[in-house]
Design a protein around this motif. Structure first.
Motif, PDB file in Angstrom:
ATOM      1  N   THR A 110       0.845  -1.197   0.000  1.00  0.00           N
ATOM      2  CA  THR A 110       0.000   0.000   0.000  1.00  0.00           C
ATOM      3  C   THR A 110       0.875   1.240   0.000  1.00  0.00           C
ATOM      4  O   THR A 110       1.908   1.295   0.668  1.00  0.00           O
ATOM      5  CB  THR A 110      -0.905  -0.008   1.249  1.00  0.00           C
ATOM      6  OG1 THR A 110      -1.668  -1.221   1.234  1.00  0.00           O
ATOM      7  CG2 THR A 110      -1.839   1.187   1.267  1.00  0.00           C
ATOM      8  N   LEU A 111       0.430   2.235  -0.733  1.00  0.00           N
ATOM      9  CA  LEU A 111       1.182   3.483  -0.833  1.00  0.00           C
ATOM     10  C   LEU A 111       0.433   4.558  -0.057  1.00  0.00           C
ATOM     11  O   LEU A 111      -0.735   4.827  -0.322  1.00  0.00           O
ATOM     12  CB  LEU A 111       1.331   3.891  -2.300  1.00  0.00           C
ATOM     13  CG  LEU A 111       2.191   5.098  -2.597  1.00  0.00           C
ATOM     14  CD1 LEU A 111       3.630   4.846  -2.157  1.00  0.00           C
ATOM     15  CD2 LEU A 111       2.166   5.406  -4.086  1.00  0.00           C
ATOM     16  N   ASN A 112       1.111   5.154   0.931  1.00  0.00           N
ATOM     17  CA  ASN A 112       0.486   6.185   1.758  1.00  0.00           C
ATOM     18  C   ASN A 112       1.117   7.559   1.576  1.00  0.00           C
ATOM     19  O   ASN A 112       0.712   8.509   2.214  1.00  0.00           O
ATOM     20  CB  ASN A 112       0.565   5.787   3.238  1.00  0.00           C
ATOM     21  CG  ASN A 112      -0.211   4.512   3.506  1.00  0.00           C
ATOM     22  OD1 ASN A 112      -1.332   4.342   3.030  1.00  0.00           O
ATOM     23  ND2 ASN A 112       0.394   3.596   4.241  1.00  0.00           N
ATOM     24  N   ASN A 113       2.138   7.631   0.743  1.00  0.00           N
ATOM     25  CA  ASN A 113       2.839   8.886   0.475  1.00  0.00           C
ATOM     26  C   ASN A 113       3.069   9.019  -1.018  1.00  0.00           C
ATOM     27  O   ASN A 113       2.972   8.049  -1.763  1.00  0.00           O
ATOM     28  CB  ASN A 113       4.217   8.908   1.167  1.00  0.00           C
ATOM     29  CG  ASN A 113       4.132   9.067   2.656  1.00  0.00           C
ATOM     30  OD1 ASN A 113       3.141   9.539   3.187  1.00  0.00           O
ATOM     31  ND2 ASN A 113       5.177   8.647   3.348  1.00  0.00           N
ATOM     32  N   LEU A 181      10.252   7.908  -0.889  1.00  0.00           N
ATOM     33  CA  LEU A 181       9.018   8.644  -0.595  1.00  0.00           C
ATOM     34  C   LEU A 181       9.318  10.121  -0.421  1.00  0.00           C
ATOM     35  O   LEU A 181      10.395  10.510   0.022  1.00  0.00           O
ATOM     36  CB  LEU A 181       8.361   8.080   0.665  1.00  0.00           C
ATOM     37  CG  LEU A 181       7.991   6.590   0.619  1.00  0.00           C
ATOM     38  CD1 LEU A 181       7.382   6.162   1.933  1.00  0.00           C
ATOM     39  CD2 LEU A 181       7.054   6.302  -0.547  1.00  0.00           C
TER      40      LEU A 181
END
Length: 187
Positions: A110-113, A181
């Protein structure tokens, strides 16, 4: 066999011909759009030459062919010339991209940034292709403000940039390169 003439001199004064022979300025919105699509196609050739998974190499070659169809479509002024059969896209073209996006996304964390463009060389090429794709999409949208453009072309270009983004992440993952990131603090 006679060689083809690479140069004709007809464009020396800043004009060129669209499909069907209509002469337009080289600054015409249509030329900007299909020229940017051609630029994207060239960068995709570089990406294919780099290490990408065979499944994606095949899909990218498919995309290159579709970009030629889009270029033909954009090089046609429908007020003077009918579109050629090979100038159209179908929903299947878009579904192929969406299917591969979903397959890759299932394998990614999952990508949160936001991710900085870069990482592995192939991922970096993906980012270059993605940004050129977005510019091509904007150029096609400018054409659509004055002339109708098949919505499948707009959807395909939008989905293609999504695919190139997720492919960049996948290239980093498969090549063991950590994504960088965005540091929101900018320190």
């Amino acid at each position: 066999m006679k060689k083809s003439n690479i140069y004709t001199g007809k464009g020396d004064k800043g004009q060129t011909s669209l499909v069907g022979g209509v002469r337009v300025k080289k600054t015409d919105l249509r030329l900007e759009a299909y020229g940017t699509v051609d630029e994207l196609n060239s960068f995709l050739g570089l990406l294919i030459a780099e290490v990408v998974p065979p499944k994606d190499s095949d899909l990218l070659t498919y995309v290159q062919n579709k970009l030629f169809c889009i270029g033909s479509y954009l090089a046609t002024d429908p007020t003077n010339t009918e579109y050629r059969a090979h100038s159209s896209l179908n929903d299947e073209s878009i579904k192929k991209l969406e299917k591969r996006i979903d397959e890759i996304d299932d394998e990614l964390p999952t990508l949160n940034n936001f991710v900085l463009p870069g990482g592995a060389v192939s991922a970096s090429f993906c980012h270059v292709c993605r940004t050129v794709c977005r510019r091509a999409e904007r150029a096609v949208l400018r054409v659509s403000e004055t002339d109708p453009v098949d919505e499948k072309i707009l959807r395909f270009m939008n989905r293609l940039s999504d695919y190139l983004f997720i492919l960049s992440r996948y290239c980093n993952l498969t090549q063991g390169t950590e994504e960088v990131l965005w540091d929101k603090s900018c320190d």
